[in-house]
Design a protein around this motif. Structure first.
Motif, PDB file in Angstrom:
ATOM      1  N   CYS A 131       0.840  -1.181   0.021  1.00  0.00           N
ATOM      2  CA  CYS A 131       0.091   0.012  -0.040  1.00  0.00           C
ATOM      3  C   CYS A 131       0.762   1.305  -0.070  1.00  0.00           C
ATOM      4  CB  CYS A 131      -0.896  -0.124   1.073  1.00  0.00           C
ATOM      5  SG  CYS A 131      -2.310  -1.173   0.897  1.00  0.00           S
ATOM      6  N   CYS A 132       2.129   1.116   0.441  1.00  0.00           N
ATOM      7  CA  CYS A 132       3.036   2.256   0.277  1.00  0.00           C
ATOM      8  C   CYS A 132       3.482   2.825  -1.133  1.00  0.00           C
ATOM      9  CB  CYS A 132       4.433   1.836   1.120  1.00  0.00           C
ATOM     10  SG  CYS A 132       4.317   2.026   2.771  1.00  0.00           S
ATOM     11  N   GLY A 133       3.173   1.688  -2.174  1.00  0.00           N
ATOM     12  CA  GLY A 133       3.394   1.803  -3.597  1.00  0.00           C
ATOM     13  C   GLY A 133       4.260   0.929  -4.177  1.00  0.00           C
ATOM     14  N   LEU A 134       4.690  -0.149  -3.339  1.00  0.00           N
ATOM     15  CA  LEU A 134       5.665  -0.911  -3.908  1.00  0.00           C
ATOM     16  C   LEU A 134       5.203  -2.315  -4.571  1.00  0.00           C
ATOM     17  CD1 LEU A 134       8.717  -0.694  -3.328  1.00  0.00           C
ATOM     18  CD2 LEU A 134       8.676  -2.168  -1.607  1.00  0.00           C
ATOM     19  N   GLY A 135       5.369  -2.488  -5.854  1.00  0.00           N
ATOM     20  CA  GLY A 135       4.798  -3.710  -6.455  1.00  0.00           C
ATOM     21  C   GLY A 135       5.683  -4.630  -6.569  1.00  0.00           C
TER      22      GLY A 135
END
Lengths: 236, 314
Positions: free
Chosen positions: A79-83
């Motif tokens: 959810c922090c933006g790490l895929g």
């Protein structure tokens, strides 16, 4: 070189049971950058990604967009933006292609750079097979689906483990092109590879790992010129 | 004969659907967490006692809604503060935890309501004859039970296959780590499934309570049959649980209603009982009915260990 790094890893250690897999890894990834991690089997490339993602308990400092994320749960890190696209792709075989993509969208996510149609434009075969169970896709199609599914969550950095493993040469080229197109939309990519199929071609910078550490850092051209590093850490 | 068959079929379907209300939650919980929830039947019992108490205070219909919510809420809390804490010590610890929980719930129920059956009755609004099959009056309450079970089954099916949360649950059944790494709060989904699963068991308790006996040993009586259902259906398979629920429901109902015996079948061709099976000669199927599901369990484990529709090895 370009201000503060998007992802900054310092002195990262990780263990599988008693074996000390990562022994102090340092990495920097900047926005819009494609970075490759190379190295032989078992040197800790995949474990590095898993430790960053929280799938393996990390020790050390991991800072993403200025926020320490070591110790967070995997869903919080996502959810922090790490895929993350794992080596085994992990598509949901009984669900359709469209449903797989839908599951990439996070709960409560409002906007995304990516829509389902965007991913279909990147890879038209997915559109043709939208209502097909994902389990019957070919290996290459599953890889594309796994990447596109992660994109649906609007990550700023995508970590991809061995995307070309077991694919045909033609498919490997397409994966390489796809990653370049993704990077053009302001997404940083951390790419792990064992064989040097696409990393040399598309990466801006490369790390070579050996025995749980980073043993080389430089551009693809610098690696090409560094015979000693290639002989000691890459050639089988 | 036709009367017996039609009434038994209805009763069997009803029993099967009630079993499915419980087995569906149990099998979903098993798929997600890899843990067989021994306490599942205890939530069925909680549903029945909550239903009794609330209908005493508020009437049947409020109880019908509130009792499953209360039991499901307790289920969710058990997952959040009990199972999740025990989880890090492995599956054996989790299994022992749910096993212990069955005794805790049973003792608590006995402390509050005692050991004797409570007076949980069919509500007057449903206490009439729905229709008459030949000479058997079929009670409306049983039709209500059947309709409730079928409605919940359809809702469950729709939620699982048509909604986003259903898709997340389906994916988390097989790939919980990947689902988490796509940014879904998997622990919260586990809590939700545990809460809904135990709530469904409680629905079965609320509606079965008036028709059967609401007593503190009802969980212990039903629990074993529930495990037969999910093992026969295949651990973790929702479709398998459905098929096995109906199968066990029908088999048991027909077995109870059958007067067939070896003497009846073989009597005309054999004058007397052979010495070797003399003890079994006059035993009717109805008399051995309780053992039939377990016989089925043993046969399945020998012939098809994964269950009818199961795919996993465990």
């Amino acid at each position: 070189m370009r201000g503060e790094a998007l992802l900054k890893v310092r002195d990262l250690h990780a263990y599988y049971g008693k074996s000390h897999i990562l022994q102090g890894v340092d990495l920097d990834i900047h926005a819009r950058e494609i970075v490759g991690i190379l190295g032989r089997n078992g040197v800790g490339r995949s474990t590095t990604l898993k430790a960053i993602m929280g799938d393996v308990p990390p020790q050390g400092s991991i800072v993403f967009k200025g926020k320490p994320i070591a110790g967070l749960k995997p869903y919080e890190i996502a959810c922090c933006g790490l895929g993350y696209v794992p080596e085994d792709r992990c598509i949901f075989p009984s669900l359709t292609v469209a449903q797989n993509l839908l599951l990439g969208v996070k709960s409560g996510q409002k906007t995304s750079r990516w829509t389902v149609d965007d991913t279909y434009r990147l890879f038209p075969q997915l559109a043709e097979r939208a209502e097909t169970p994902a389990g019957v896709l070919s290996g290459g199609e599953q890889q594309m689906l796994a990447i596109c599914r992660t994109l649906m969550g609007d990550p700023e950095l995508v970590m991809i483990d061995e995307p070309t493993e077991g694919l045909s040469p033609q498919m490997i080229e397409r994966v390489g092109d796809l990653l370049k197109q993704i990077a053009e939309r302001n997404i940083a990519i951390l790419l792990v590879e064992q064989k040097l199929t696409i990393a040399l071609r598309i990466s801006h910078r490369l790390y070579v790992m050996g025995r749980g550490r980073v043993v080389f850092e430089g551009t693809p051209a610098e690696l090409r010129d560094n015979e000693a590093v290639r002989r000691e850490w890459l050639q089988v | 004969m036709l009367e017996l068959v039609s009434v038994s079929t209805l009763n069997g379907l009803l029993y099967g659907m009630l079993l499915f209300l419980m087995a569906s939650g149990l099998t979903l919980i098993f798929s997600m967490m890899g843990v067989l929830n021994f306490a599942h039947a205890s939530f069925y019992m909680l549903g029945a006692f909550f239903g009794f108490q609330l209908s005493h205070w508020l009437g049947f219909w409020p109880a019908f809604v509130l009792a499953p919510l209360a039991a499901g809420g307790i289920g969710a809390l058990v997952e959040r503060y009990g199972l999740r804490a025990v989880h890090r010590h492995g599956h054996v610890a989790e299994l022992l935890f749910t096993f212990g929980l069955t005794f805790v719930i049973q003792e608590l129920v006995q402390m509050v309501w005692g050991k004797l059956p409570v007076d949980y009755r069919v509500p007057p609004s449903l206490d009439f004859t729905a229709f008459t099959v030949f000479s058997t009056n079929y009670p409306a309450y049983k039709m209500f039970e059947l309709a409730t079970a079928i409605a919940i089954f359809l809702v469950l099916l729709a939620v699982l296959t048509r909604t986003r949360i259903g898709l997340i649950i389906q994916a988390a059944l097989t790939h919980p780590n990947m689902v988490a790494m796509l940014g879904h709060n998997v622990p919260r989904i586990f809590m939700l499934v545990f809460g809904v699963g135990t709530g469904l068991a409680a629905v079965a308790g609320v509606i079965a309570g008036p028709a059967l006996v609401t007593q503190s040993d009802m969980a212990a009586l039903l629990g074993p049959i529930l495990f037969v259902v999910i093992v026969v259906g295949g651990l973790g398979s929702l479709a398998g649980a459905f098929v096995a629920s109906l199968l066990i429901g029908l088999v048991q109902t027909f077995a109870v209603a059958s007067n067939a015996s070896l003497a009846g079948v073989l009597g005309p061709i054999m004058p007397g009982a052979p010495a070797a099976i003399r003890d079994l000669w006059d035993v009717t199927v109805a008399q051995v009915a309780p053992v039939v599901p377990y016989l089925l369990l043993v046969m399945i484990l020998i012939l098809r260990p994964a269950g009818l529709l199961g795919t996993r090895d465990t």
